[in-house]
Every structure is written in structure tokens, then in C-alpha cells.
Design a protein around this motif. Structure first.
Motif, PDB file in Angstrom:
ATOM      1  N   ASP A  77      16.308  -4.508  -4.492  1.00 33.13           N
ATOM      2  CA  ASP A  77      15.476  -3.394  -4.021  1.00 33.13           C
ATOM      3  C   ASP A  77      14.232  -3.305  -4.890  1.00 33.13           C
ATOM      4  OD1 ASP A  77      17.140  -2.704  -6.123  1.00 33.13           O
ATOM      5  OD2 ASP A  77      17.159  -0.576  -5.625  1.00 33.13           O
ATOM      6  N   SER A  78      13.254  -4.120  -4.542  1.00 39.29           N
ATOM      7  CA  SER A  78      12.020  -4.219  -5.328  1.00 39.29           C
ATOM      8  C   SER A  78      11.249  -2.917  -5.377  1.00 39.29           C
ATOM      9  CB  SER A  78      11.121  -5.299  -4.736  1.00 39.29           C
ATOM     10  OG  SER A  78      11.795  -6.522  -4.629  1.00 39.29           O
ATOM     11  N   LEU A  79      11.400  -2.089  -4.352  1.00 33.66           N
ATOM     12  CA  LEU A  79      10.651  -0.836  -4.260  1.00 33.66           C
ATOM     13  C   LEU A  79      11.537   0.368  -4.529  1.00 33.66           C
ATOM     14  CD1 LEU A  79       8.393  -1.693  -1.199  1.00 33.66           C
ATOM     15  CD2 LEU A  79       7.784  -1.721  -3.625  1.00 33.66           C
ATOM     16  N   ALA A 110       7.932   3.788   1.018  1.00 28.76           N
ATOM     17  CA  ALA A 110       8.031   2.417   0.510  1.00 28.76           C
ATOM     18  C   ALA A 110       9.492   1.984   0.392  1.00 28.76           C
ATOM     19  CB  ALA A 110       7.336   2.319  -0.847  1.00 28.76           C
ATOM     20  N   GLN A 111      10.308   2.831  -0.220  1.00 25.86           N
ATOM     21  CA  GLN A 111      11.726   2.511  -0.398  1.00 25.86           C
ATOM     22  C   GLN A 111      12.411   2.278   0.945  1.00 25.86           C
ATOM     23  OE1 GLN A 111      14.041   5.553  -2.427  1.00 25.86           O
ATOM     24  NE2 GLN A 111      15.919   4.792  -1.473  1.00 25.86           N
ATOM     25  N   LEU A 112      12.158   3.145   1.908  1.00 22.26           N
ATOM     26  CA  LEU A 112      12.847   3.069   3.192  1.00 22.26           C
ATOM     27  C   LEU A 112      12.325   1.914   4.047  1.00 22.26           C
ATOM     28  CD1 LEU A 112      13.210   6.860   4.062  1.00 22.26           C
ATOM     29  CD2 LEU A 112      14.840   5.338   2.921  1.00 22.26           C
ATOM     30  N   PRO A 136       0.807  -1.232   0.000  1.00 20.41           N
ATOM     31  CA  PRO A 136       0.000   0.000   0.000  1.00 20.41           C
ATOM     32  C   PRO A 136       0.835   1.275   0.000  1.00 20.41           C
ATOM     33  CG  PRO A 136      -0.856  -1.579   1.614  1.00 20.41           C
ATOM     34  CD  PRO A 136       0.467  -2.098   1.147  1.00 20.41           C
ATOM     35  N   LEU A 137       2.118   1.191   0.344  1.00 16.19           N
ATOM     36  CA  LEU A 137       2.951   2.382   0.440  1.00 16.19           C
ATOM     37  C   LEU A 137       3.301   2.979  -0.923  1.00 16.19           C
ATOM     38  CD1 LEU A 137       5.424   1.202   3.247  1.00 16.19           C
ATOM     39  CD2 LEU A 137       3.303   2.513   3.498  1.00 16.19           C
ATOM     40  N   VAL A 138       3.030   2.256  -2.004  1.00 17.10           N
ATOM     41  CA  VAL A 138       3.355   2.775  -3.340  1.00 17.10           C
ATOM     42  C   VAL A 138       2.185   3.556  -3.946  1.00 17.10           C
ATOM     43  CG1 VAL A 138       4.942   0.853  -3.739  1.00 17.10           C
ATOM     44  CG2 VAL A 138       2.612   0.710  -4.632  1.00 17.10           C
ATOM     45  N   HIS A 143      10.653  11.794  -8.512  1.00 14.54           N
ATOM     46  CA  HIS A 143       9.520  12.123  -7.640  1.00 14.54           C
ATOM     47  C   HIS A 143       9.369  11.095  -6.520  1.00 14.54           C
ATOM     48  CE1 HIS A 143       5.279  11.617  -6.421  1.00 14.54           C
ATOM     49  NE2 HIS A 143       5.181  12.934  -6.538  1.00 14.54           N
ATOM     50  N   ASP A 144       9.653   9.821  -6.831  1.00 14.03           N
ATOM     51  CA  ASP A 144       9.394   8.734  -5.884  1.00 14.03           C
ATOM     52  C   ASP A 144      10.580   8.444  -4.965  1.00 14.03           C
ATOM     53  OD1 ASP A 144       7.011   8.574  -7.236  1.00 14.03           O
ATOM     54  OD2 ASP A 144       7.531   6.780  -8.373  1.00 14.03           O
TER      55      ASP A 144
END
Length: 459
Positions: free
Chosen positions: A236-238, A250-252, A184-186, A244-245
Motif C-alpha cells: 500500500d504505497s499510498l 489517494a488511499q482508496l 496528484p491525489l496526495v 489526518h490523511d
């Protein structure tokens, strides 16, 4: 070279370089790396034992020339190759491998998704490669179920991972850090999930409403890797797919999970490097590198670029090399090259050359900025050759001698111009480096200037 080394280790349950390093053993691979890096072998062993350095060296890859990835060693560059269902074949990919090695790739990843039998392509690449080979096993796992993500089972993943290990793959990208609670974070991203492996697992979790099978079976993967010393490259799937992203929640969140997985692998003496973002504005690069070091206990960082702007399709080897140089300066251990075809299509041989040279420049610039001993020696030697109009020596010292000579010879091809004290930019009358100032003339000038400063000479 490694056949005799490996024979001595047969029958052991864990043959990883980290396992030997933690036992105080300086393996032949560590000794070889020490010579290549011009570093003490006890430092190499200590860094491998600590987890800050890896020596990706599958015991089934006998023609490998061992190398190291870590903050204490020179900044490395990876080149991606791989056949596609829509373009290229095995021979083209072997040709790209040979070209990548020629232009200085420290490792090569086979990202084949089609274009022939994937096992045959991989085996041929490993057979021809003196550098470590990496793969993303999830691609072949998906191919094994004819592209139907929902049909994948944990055993499908484990089967392919073990097959790659037995074939001699030195490191594998394992997308174990993307968890079902991360999805959901994406929601507020522009580009969502841009990792192919991450996208496959996200679709699997969304369909089954179950946790990532690579995460739940991480210990099983560790046991596979122990047998022939495969290194984790934690995917690093995310990773952000646009500026912008970058650095978002999500990344962290995934990065924190990757740190936990790193330490879990270390408990079993398995080597780990951690993959990092692909699109990051310049002002966030230092934060990203330091955050990875903090979360992942200084495991080697391996980044794709990162691209510092999104507006230059066709030139992304440049937009990303800018970020790569900065990332290397801040402590990233390996840079994954980006070619001019990034976001546009499958790279050909010339794209591989351009992408690789751009990244060798970035990595070398990072080594100079980090003041690594001897990093600037080649620059100084080339500058001396340039000042002395030693064109052939200047070509030899170039990252791409063929291209340097080609550009010079476009306008001044005759051999006589290889000793000329000018190029076609300034011509014979305007080259500033023709102004040779010898030591005697400088001494006389200094005497004159000193005399001018004397009070009696004023007025």
C-alpha cells in the motif's frame, strides 16, 4: 521437514498452494496448517482455493514450518527486522530473528537496506528461520543502482524479485498498485507518501513520466512466483502516514487497483494478501477493513498497526496496538508490529521484544473478540493459576514469562514467595483473592437468602 514434500513437485510449472488447492489436492502444508489451527483440512484447502487464506511457503525454504494467514485462522503477527547502512549488521539481525521467533512472531520481514551484503544477510535469515520470511525487493533494486532512482529499469526490478524468490523468500511486498494518475491525489496530505517503496516508484514515475513498471510488468512477476510459490503481499504505497490523511482519495484509489491486481494474480493461481494503512483514527478502522474486503474480494488483509493517534513518539507500539486489536476484531488476518522506535530510529533487540509482545496481545484479544474456538482457554487457565496463587504456572502461561517473573521478583525474590498467597501490591493482609468461598458455604448462604425472601420472615 519439507524436503520430501517438495521433491514430489519438481518439474511442475506452477507449484503454488492455491494451484494445488484448486485441483482438489490437500498438500502436506495444508495438513500441517490444519493441525496447527485445529481446523479441518478440507476447510483449509477450500479457503486457500478461494483466496481468503494463504500459506506462504516458498519451495526453496525447506526448514519452514507452514502456517496460514486468513480470516478463518488465528490472527497472526509479523515482526520487521533488517540491517541499515547507519546501524546494525548481519549477526544482529539474525539475533533479532531468533528473538522474534522466541516471542511468537508468525512471520518476519527482512527490510535490510544496508549494513552488509544484502544477499548474505537475507540468506542467513532464511537459513535460520522456521517462520515465513517476507522482503521488499525494491530496496535492493535501488541499492543495485547506487541509490539513483532514475536509473532503475523494469529488468532491475524483475532481476531482484527473481533472486529473492530463488533464495527462498516466502512473500514479497510488490508496490504495483500506485499508478501515475494517483500521484496528484496526495496534494492535500500532511505527510505525502510515507511508504519507502511507494516513494521510490513515485520518484521514478515523476522523472520518466511513465506508468509504474511493477504494474506494467505484473504478469512477469506472476510467472516468477509460479516457479517456487512466492505469495504476493501487495504493498500500500499510498497508505496514510498520519491520522489526518486516513481514508482519503489517494488511499482508496490505490486500494481499488490492488483489488484488480489480486484477481489478476488469482487467475494464475497465485496467492495474495493485501497490505493496509498505518495511521487510522479508531472510528475509521471498521470502515477500512470492510472496504478492503469489498475491493479485494476478501483476500487476507495485513495492516501496519494502525496507529490511532500521532502524538506519542516512543510509545507507538501502544498507539498502534490499540488499532491493531480493533482491526483484528473486524477481520484483519495479520498485524504488522510497530516498535517503540517507530518514526525515531532502527529498533534494537529490546524494541523487537516490546513491539512483538504488544502485538501478540492485540492479536490474541482479537481472537477472543471473534470468539475463535479455544481462544480463551489460556486466559482461563492463567486466571485459575492466579486465583490459586500458583505463581510459577502463571509465569509459564504468560506471553512473556521472563518479564512476568522479573517484575514479581523485583520485590519478592525468595523462593518462598512463589507459594505465598499475596504479592507486593496488597501484601499478606489485603489480598482480596484470599477470600476463598467454598461450595458448602455458598449452599448455606443460598438457603439463608431463600428463607429471607419467604413472606413469613418479613418483619
Amino acid at each position: 521437514m519439507r524436503a520430501e514434500w517438495i521433491a514430489k513437485r519438481s518439474g511442475q510449472a506452477n507449484v503454488s498452494q492455491m494451484h494445488y488447492a484448486r485441483q482438489g489436492v490437500e498438500t502436506e502444508e495444508m495438513q500441517h496448517v490444519a493441525k496447527r489451527e485445529n481446523l479441518p483440512v478440507d476447510l483449509i484447502r477450500a479457503e486457500v482455493a478461494r483466496g481468503r487464506m494463504i500459506i506462504p511457503a516458498n519451495t526453496n525454504h525447506l526448514n519452514l514450518e507452514p502456517m496460514a494467514i486468513g480470516i478463518a485462522s488465528k490472527c497472526k503477527v509479523n515482526a520487521n527486522i533488517g540491517a541499515s547502512p547507519n546501524s546494525s549488521n548481519m549477526q544482529e539481525e539474525v539475533d533479532k530473528l531468533i528473538l522474534a521467533v522466541k516471542y511468537g512472531a508468525d512471520t518476519v520481514m527482512d527490510l535490510s537496506t544496508g549494513g552488509g551484503n544484502l544477499d548474505e544477510i537475507r540468506i542467513e535469515i532464511i537459513k535460520n528461520s522456521p517462520v515465513p520470511i517476507g522482503t521488499v525487493p525494491i530496496y535492493q533494486a535501488l541499492e543495485s543502482v547506487h541509490g539513483n532512482v532514475e536509473n532503475l529499469t523494469p529488468n532491475d526490478f524483475l532481476h531482484i524479485i527473481e533472486k529473492h524468490a530463488q533464495q527462498g523468500v516466502d512473500y514479497q511486498t510488490i508496490h504495483a498498485g500506485i499508478l501515475i494518475e494517483h500521484l496528484p491525489l496526495v496534494r492535500n496530505r500532511i505527510t505525502g507518501i510515507v511508504s519507502r517503496g511507494g516513494g521510490i516508484l513515485a520518484r521514478w514515475m515523476l522523472h520518466h513520466h511513465k506508468q509504474n513498471p511493477l504494474y506494467t510488468h505484473f504478469d512477469d512477476i506472476i510467472e516468477i512466483f509460479k516457479k517456487c510459490d512466492v505469495s504476493f503481499s501487495l504493498g500500500d504505497s499510498l497508505r496514510p502516514g498520519c491520522t489526518h490523511d486516513a481514508s482519503d482519495e489517494a488511499q482508496l484509489a490505490e486500494l481499488k487497483t490492488l483489488g484488480n491486481l489480486t484477481r489478476r494474480a488469482w487467475e494464475h493461481d497465485i496467492q495474495v494478501m493485501v497490505e493496509g494503512p498505518g495511521h487510522v483514527p479508531m472510528d475509521q478502522i471498521e470502515f477500512n477493513v470492510k472496504k478492503q474486503m469489498e475491493e479485494c474480494s476478501e483476500a487476507p488483509f495485513y495492516v501496519l498497526g494502525p496507529l490511532v493517534t500521532d502524538i506519542a513518539p516512543g510509545y507507538d507500539h501502544i498507539t498502534s496496538a490499540i488499532g491493531a486489536a480493533m482491526a483484528g476484531w473486524y477481520g484483519t488476518a495479520m498485524l504488522c508490529y510497530v516498535t517503540p522506535k517507530e518514526h525515531l530510529g532502527l529498533p534494537n533487540a529490546e524494541d523487537v521484544r516490546n513491539g512483538l509482545i504488544a502485538y501478540k496481545i492485540a492479536a490474541h484479544a482479537a481472537d477472543i473478540a471473534r470468539k475463535r474456538p479455544g481462544a480463551r482457554d489460556r486466559d482461563d487457565e492463567l486466571s485459575t493459576a492466579r486465583y490459586n496463587f500458583d505463581w510459577n504456572r502463571q509465569f509459564e502461561l504468560s506471553l512473556d514469562p521472563e518479564r512476568a517473573k522479573e517484575y514479581h521478583d523485583e520485590t519478592l525474590p525468595a523462593d518462598i514467595y512463589k507459594t505465598a498467597e499475596f504479592c507486593s501490591m496488597c501484601g499478606p493482609k489485603f489480598c482480596p483473592m484470599q477470600t476463598k468461598v467454598d461450595a458448602e458455604a455458598l449452599t448455606e448462604l443460598e438457603k439463608f437468602l431463600a428463607k429471607e425472601k419467604e413472606p413469613s420472615s418479613i418483619g
